[in-house]
Design a protein around this motif. Structure first.
Motif, PDB file in Angstrom:
ATOM      1  N   PHE A  28       8.274   2.903   3.167  1.00  0.00           N
ATOM      2  CA  PHE A  28       7.425   3.562   3.445  1.00  0.00           C
ATOM      3  C   PHE A  28       7.613   3.281   5.173  1.00  0.00           C
ATOM      4  O   PHE A  28       8.338   2.230   5.631  1.00  0.00           O
ATOM      5  N   ASN A  71       4.296  10.611   4.211  1.00  0.00           N
ATOM      6  CA  ASN A  71       5.771   9.808   4.140  1.00  0.00           C
ATOM      7  C   ASN A  71       6.867  10.798   3.474  1.00  0.00           C
ATOM      8  O   ASN A  71       6.197  11.797   2.798  1.00  0.00           O
ATOM      9  N   PHE A 105      -1.661 -10.163   7.203  1.00  0.00           N
ATOM     10  CA  PHE A 105      -1.256  -9.759   5.763  1.00  0.00           C
ATOM     11  C   PHE A 105       0.247 -10.011   5.991  1.00  0.00           C
ATOM     12  O   PHE A 105       1.043  -9.750   6.726  1.00  0.00           O
ATOM     13  N   ILE A 130      -3.868   3.889   5.259  1.00  0.00           N
ATOM     14  CA  ILE A 130      -2.247   3.230   4.539  1.00  0.00           C
ATOM     15  C   ILE A 130      -1.981   3.763   3.450  1.00  0.00           C
ATOM     16  O   ILE A 130      -0.976   3.796   3.262  1.00  0.00           O
ATOM     17  N   HIS A 131      -3.171   3.455   2.635  1.00  0.00           N
ATOM     18  CA  HIS A 131      -3.062   3.335   1.255  1.00  0.00           C
ATOM     19  C   HIS A 131      -2.897   5.039   0.590  1.00  0.00           C
ATOM     20  O   HIS A 131      -3.220   5.062  -0.703  1.00  0.00           O
ATOM     21  N   LYS A 165       1.975   3.969   9.812  1.00  0.00           N
ATOM     22  CA  LYS A 165       0.855   3.231   9.832  1.00  0.00           C
ATOM     23  C   LYS A 165      -0.090   2.527  10.690  1.00  0.00           C
ATOM     24  O   LYS A 165      -1.037   2.139  10.476  1.00  0.00           O
ATOM     25  N   LEU A 172      -4.661  -0.654 -11.655  1.00  0.00           N
ATOM     26  CA  LEU A 172      -4.715  -1.262 -10.571  1.00  0.00           C
ATOM     27  C   LEU A 172      -6.202  -1.795 -10.208  1.00  0.00           C
ATOM     28  O   LEU A 172      -7.062  -1.284 -10.271  1.00  0.00           O
ATOM     29  N   TYR A 218       4.670   7.832  -8.944  1.00  0.00           N
ATOM     30  CA  TYR A 218       4.713   7.455  -7.366  1.00  0.00           C
ATOM     31  C   TYR A 218       5.774   6.484  -7.430  1.00  0.00           C
ATOM     32  O   TYR A 218       6.350   6.237  -6.342  1.00  0.00           O
ATOM     33  N   LYS A 219       5.926   5.698  -8.305  1.00  0.00           N
ATOM     34  CA  LYS A 219       7.061   4.626  -8.569  1.00  0.00           C
ATOM     35  C   LYS A 219       8.645   4.857  -8.865  1.00  0.00           C
ATOM     36  O   LYS A 219       9.177   4.471  -9.026  1.00  0.00           O
ATOM     37  N   TYR A 235       5.485  11.287  -4.241  1.00  0.00           N
ATOM     38  CA  TYR A 235       4.288  11.440  -4.284  1.00  0.00           C
ATOM     39  C   TYR A 235       3.982  12.721  -4.964  1.00  0.00           C
ATOM     40  O   TYR A 235       4.310  13.718  -4.629  1.00  0.00           O
ATOM     41  N   HIS A 237       9.471   5.840  -3.274  1.00  0.00           N
ATOM     42  CA  HIS A 237       8.477   6.413  -3.963  1.00  0.00           C
ATOM     43  C   HIS A 237       8.341   7.952  -3.819  1.00  0.00           C
ATOM     44  O   HIS A 237       9.034   8.564  -3.277  1.00  0.00           O
ATOM     45  N   ARG A 243      -1.212 -12.178  -3.879  1.00  0.00           N
ATOM     46  CA  ARG A 243      -0.890 -11.371  -4.755  1.00  0.00           C
ATOM     47  C   ARG A 243       0.526 -11.005  -4.935  1.00  0.00           C
ATOM     48  O   ARG A 243       1.340 -11.484  -3.950  1.00  0.00           O
ATOM     49  N   PRO A 273      -1.127   7.371   0.175  1.00  0.00           N
ATOM     50  CA  PRO A 273      -0.082   7.755  -0.894  1.00  0.00           C
ATOM     51  C   PRO A 273      -0.277   7.121  -2.182  1.00  0.00           C
ATOM     52  O   PRO A 273       0.141   7.670  -3.288  1.00  0.00           O
ATOM     53  N   VAL A 274      -0.906   5.835  -2.251  1.00  0.00           N
ATOM     54  CA  VAL A 274      -1.249   5.313  -3.524  1.00  0.00           C
ATOM     55  C   VAL A 274      -2.216   5.917  -4.445  1.00  0.00           C
ATOM     56  O   VAL A 274      -3.379   5.925  -4.306  1.00  0.00           O
ATOM     57  N   MET A 296     -11.425  -3.181  -1.552  1.00  0.00           N
ATOM     58  CA  MET A 296     -10.655  -3.665  -0.377  1.00  0.00           C
ATOM     59  C   MET A 296     -11.417  -3.928   0.761  1.00  0.00           C
ATOM     60  O   MET A 296     -11.402  -4.986   1.510  1.00  0.00           O
TER      61      MET A 296
HETATM   62  C1  HEM Z   1      -4.460  -7.422  -0.116  1.00  0.00           C
HETATM   63  C2  HEM Z   1      -4.746  -6.530  -0.756  1.00  0.00           C
HETATM   64  C3  HEM Z   1      -4.001  -5.375  -0.832  1.00  0.00           C
HETATM   65  C4  HEM Z   1      -3.791  -4.725  -2.138  1.00  0.00           C
HETATM   66  C5  HEM Z   1      -4.517  -4.915  -3.435  1.00  0.00           C
HETATM   67  C6  HEM Z   1      -2.882  -3.628  -2.266  1.00  0.00           C
HETATM   68  C7  HEM Z   1      -2.500  -2.498  -2.965  1.00  0.00           C
HETATM   69  C8  HEM Z   1      -1.471  -1.883  -2.835  1.00  0.00           C
HETATM   70  C9  HEM Z   1      -0.839  -1.062  -4.130  1.00  0.00           C
HETATM   71  C10 HEM Z   1      -1.450  -1.240  -5.478  1.00  0.00           C
HETATM   72  C11 HEM Z   1       0.046  -0.448  -3.641  1.00  0.00           C
HETATM   73  C12 HEM Z   1       1.024   0.501  -4.434  1.00  0.00           C
HETATM   74  C13 HEM Z   1       2.444   0.093  -4.392  1.00  0.00           C
HETATM   75  C14 HEM Z   1       2.583  -0.882  -5.421  1.00  0.00           C
HETATM   76  O1  HEM Z   1       1.785  -1.919  -5.634  1.00  0.00           O
HETATM   77  O2  HEM Z   1       3.730  -1.105  -5.403  1.00  0.00           O
HETATM   78  C15 HEM Z   1       0.344  -0.438  -1.995  1.00  0.00           C
HETATM   79  C16 HEM Z   1       0.978   0.007  -1.133  1.00  0.00           C
HETATM   80  C17 HEM Z   1       1.046  -0.198  -0.046  1.00  0.00           C
HETATM   81  N1  HEM Z   1       0.458  -1.135   0.661  1.00  0.00           N
HETATM   82 FE1  HEM Z   1      -1.278  -2.350   0.049  1.00  0.00          FE
HETATM   83  N2  HEM Z   1      -2.392  -3.564  -0.623  1.00  0.00           N
HETATM   84  C18 HEM Z   1      -3.179  -4.591   0.081  1.00  0.00           C
HETATM   85  C19 HEM Z   1      -3.067  -4.812   1.219  1.00  0.00           C
HETATM   86  C20 HEM Z   1      -2.263  -4.253   2.333  1.00  0.00           C
HETATM   87  C21 HEM Z   1      -2.320  -4.237   3.672  1.00  0.00           C
HETATM   88  C22 HEM Z   1      -3.158  -5.368   4.453  1.00  0.00           C
HETATM   89  C23 HEM Z   1      -1.423  -3.525   4.077  1.00  0.00           C
HETATM   90  C24 HEM Z   1      -0.991  -3.046   5.485  1.00  0.00           C
HETATM   91  C25 HEM Z   1      -1.692  -3.538   6.496  1.00  0.00           C
HETATM   92  C26 HEM Z   1      -0.841  -2.866   3.130  1.00  0.00           C
HETATM   93  C27 HEM Z   1       0.368  -1.663   3.154  1.00  0.00           C
HETATM   94  C28 HEM Z   1       0.733  -1.273   1.973  1.00  0.00           C
HETATM   95  C29 HEM Z   1       1.595  -0.116   2.234  1.00  0.00           C
HETATM   96  C30 HEM Z   1       2.325   0.412   3.573  1.00  0.00           C
HETATM   97  C31 HEM Z   1       1.882   0.507   1.009  1.00  0.00           C
HETATM   98  C32 HEM Z   1       2.926   1.436   0.648  1.00  0.00           C
HETATM   99  C33 HEM Z   1       2.102   2.882   0.875  1.00  0.00           C
HETATM  100  C34 HEM Z   1       3.062   4.156   0.755  1.00  0.00           C
HETATM  101  O3  HEM Z   1       3.702   4.489  -0.245  1.00  0.00           O
HETATM  102  O4  HEM Z   1       3.290   4.675   1.934  1.00  0.00           O
HETATM  103  N3  HEM Z   1      -1.444  -3.114   1.877  1.00  0.00           N
HETATM  104  N4  HEM Z   1      -0.960  -1.509  -1.777  1.00  0.00           N
END
Ligand code: HEM
Length: 391
Positions: free
Chosen positions: A203, A289, A336, A216-217, A208, A56, A375-376, A266, A264, A246, A219-220, A231
């Protein structure tokens, strides 16, 4: 004019043109065009971000601003699907908190007035339309979407309409963040304040809204321990005129692009945290969630077995998002954006990526956050998918 003088004069002219260019060169205003672009013959890019072990990390790379939006031959069918998702789920797919109105208008004006017509001139072109009677004609500038044969107004009457129109004409989900709170050291914490999101991967985007990145994250698994601080720091420092990107990947067991749950599961107690965090919105409940599995239930093993039986390889998809982040030039909000790609497992196998994906699936539990496998939902689809990919 003597030859030496002529050459000095020419040199001065060059210098002054170059200086003008340097002064007027604005990365938001000068978007490199794809002059020969034909969306109908452009196949979707293949995103294959998987690694033998899942670690991660933010894994961000530079993205030139002109490359923010990717378009391909799925454009028209995707646009039709997005419109129907927006119409069927209006309360879930686009929302705006009041303080974000200006930022939404900014994204709208830039996307339709500058970015799309400059980047994809074969698809979007600015036109003048005339309205009214012969005696009192009014001129209105619009963006003509050539493949869709539709005119897009360059100004939207409200932020909500702006989000809806963006959702109908750009195959990219857009989430806008503002520095709505500050951390203990005074640095800004970014919250989700507006979005148009047709293809959430399991999600509820509407839940959110208003939350800081950390919530927001929630659950991750591993987010807090591994990347939360970097971040927040990265978002606070994101420079004007720069963009990053990314990619992520997941296996889904159904084909729907709009998914508010089910992707997902959790692990209760491990990834969900209670209590007050820096930047948390006061008085708001941290999102919870839908779970596909209750890990505390006595029949958890049985439940996994049951869900495993329902996995059908032909319904499974490799689902990847091409995500970008950039700062808006006027409001300084952050956008984003992500475009979702789906690949049939048979195609992944046919191209020879089967063993690599199978290794990555096994590697979900072998990296820096082994809970990622849970999670996945890998514990549900993993065996069947790996067996298929290796066969
Ligand atoms: C750019 C940097 C970001 C990184 C490195 C990041 C990283 C992650 C990671 C590792 C996950 C886990 C799921 C996966 O990868 O399949 C995830 C889920 C998620 N991310 Fe991000 N994220 C970023 C930005 C954002 C932003 C800006 C938002 C919203 C404004 C966002 C919203 C979400 C949501 C809604 C989930 C699902 C969470 C859930 O299961 O409820 N992410 N993100």
């Amino acid at each position: 004019m003597a030859i030496a003088n002529v050459s000095r004069y020419v040199q001065r002219q060059h210098t002054s043109v170059n200086n003008e260019k340097a002064v007027s060169s604005d990365p938001y205003a000068d978007i490199e065009p794809l002059l020969e672009f034909d969306w109908s013959t452009t196949t979707p890019i293949k995103i294959r971000p998987f690694k033998p072990r899942y670690h991660l990390t933010m894994a961000l790379e530079t993205c030139p601003l002109p490359e923010l939006v990717a378009i391909d031959d799925t454009y028209l069918e995707r646009m039709a699907l997005r419109r129907s998702v927006l119409d069927d789920h209006p309360k879930e797919t686009y929302l705006c908190n009041d303080p974000c109105t200006e930022a939404v208008f900014e994204v709208y004006a830039w996307m339709f007035g500058t970015y799309l017509p400059q980047r994809y001139p074969t698809m979007y072109t600015l036109v003048d339309q005339y309205e009214g009677t012969v005696d009192s004609k009014q001129q209105r500038r619009s963006l003509y979407n050539i493949p869709a044969n539709k005119y897009i107004p360059l100004e939207a009457p409200s932020a909500m309409e702006a989000l809806y129109i963006l959702g109908c004409h750009v195959d990219t989900d857009i989430l806008i963040l503002l520095p709505s709170s500050t951390a203990a050291d005074g640095s800004p914490i970014y919250h989700l304040e507006a979005f148009v999101c047709c293809f959430p991967s399991g999600f509820k985007t509407q839940e959110k809204l208003g939350l800081p990145l950390a919530d927001i994250h929630k659950p991750v698994p591993g987010y807090k321990a591994k990347i939360e601080k970097s971040m927040d720091r990265f978002f606070a420092k994101m420079e004007l005129g720069k963009a990053v990107r990314r990619a992520n990947w997941a296996i889904t067991t159904d084909i729907s692009l709009y998914s508010q749950g089910g992707t997902h599961m959790y692990e209760d107690g491990k990834t969900e945290e209670t209590g007050e965090n820096e930047g948390e919105v006061t008085g708001r409940k941290v999102v919870e969630n839908r779970k596909t599995l209750n890990v505390d239930a006595p029949d958890v093993e049985e439940s996994i077995e049951q869900q495993k039986k329902n996995v059908r390889i032909e319904d499974c998809r490799l689902r990847c998002e091409r995500q970008t982040l950039h700062r808006l030039t006027k409001t300084k909000a952050l956008a984003f954006m992500f475009k979702t790609y789906q690949y049939k497992l048979e195609d992944v196998k046919a191209e020879g990526s089967g063993p690599e994906l199978a290794d990555a699936i096994a590697g979900l539990a072998l990296g820096s956050v082994p809970d990622m496998a849970f999670y996945k939902r890998q514990v549900v689809w993993g065996d069947k998918v790996v067996e298929y990919l290796r066969s």
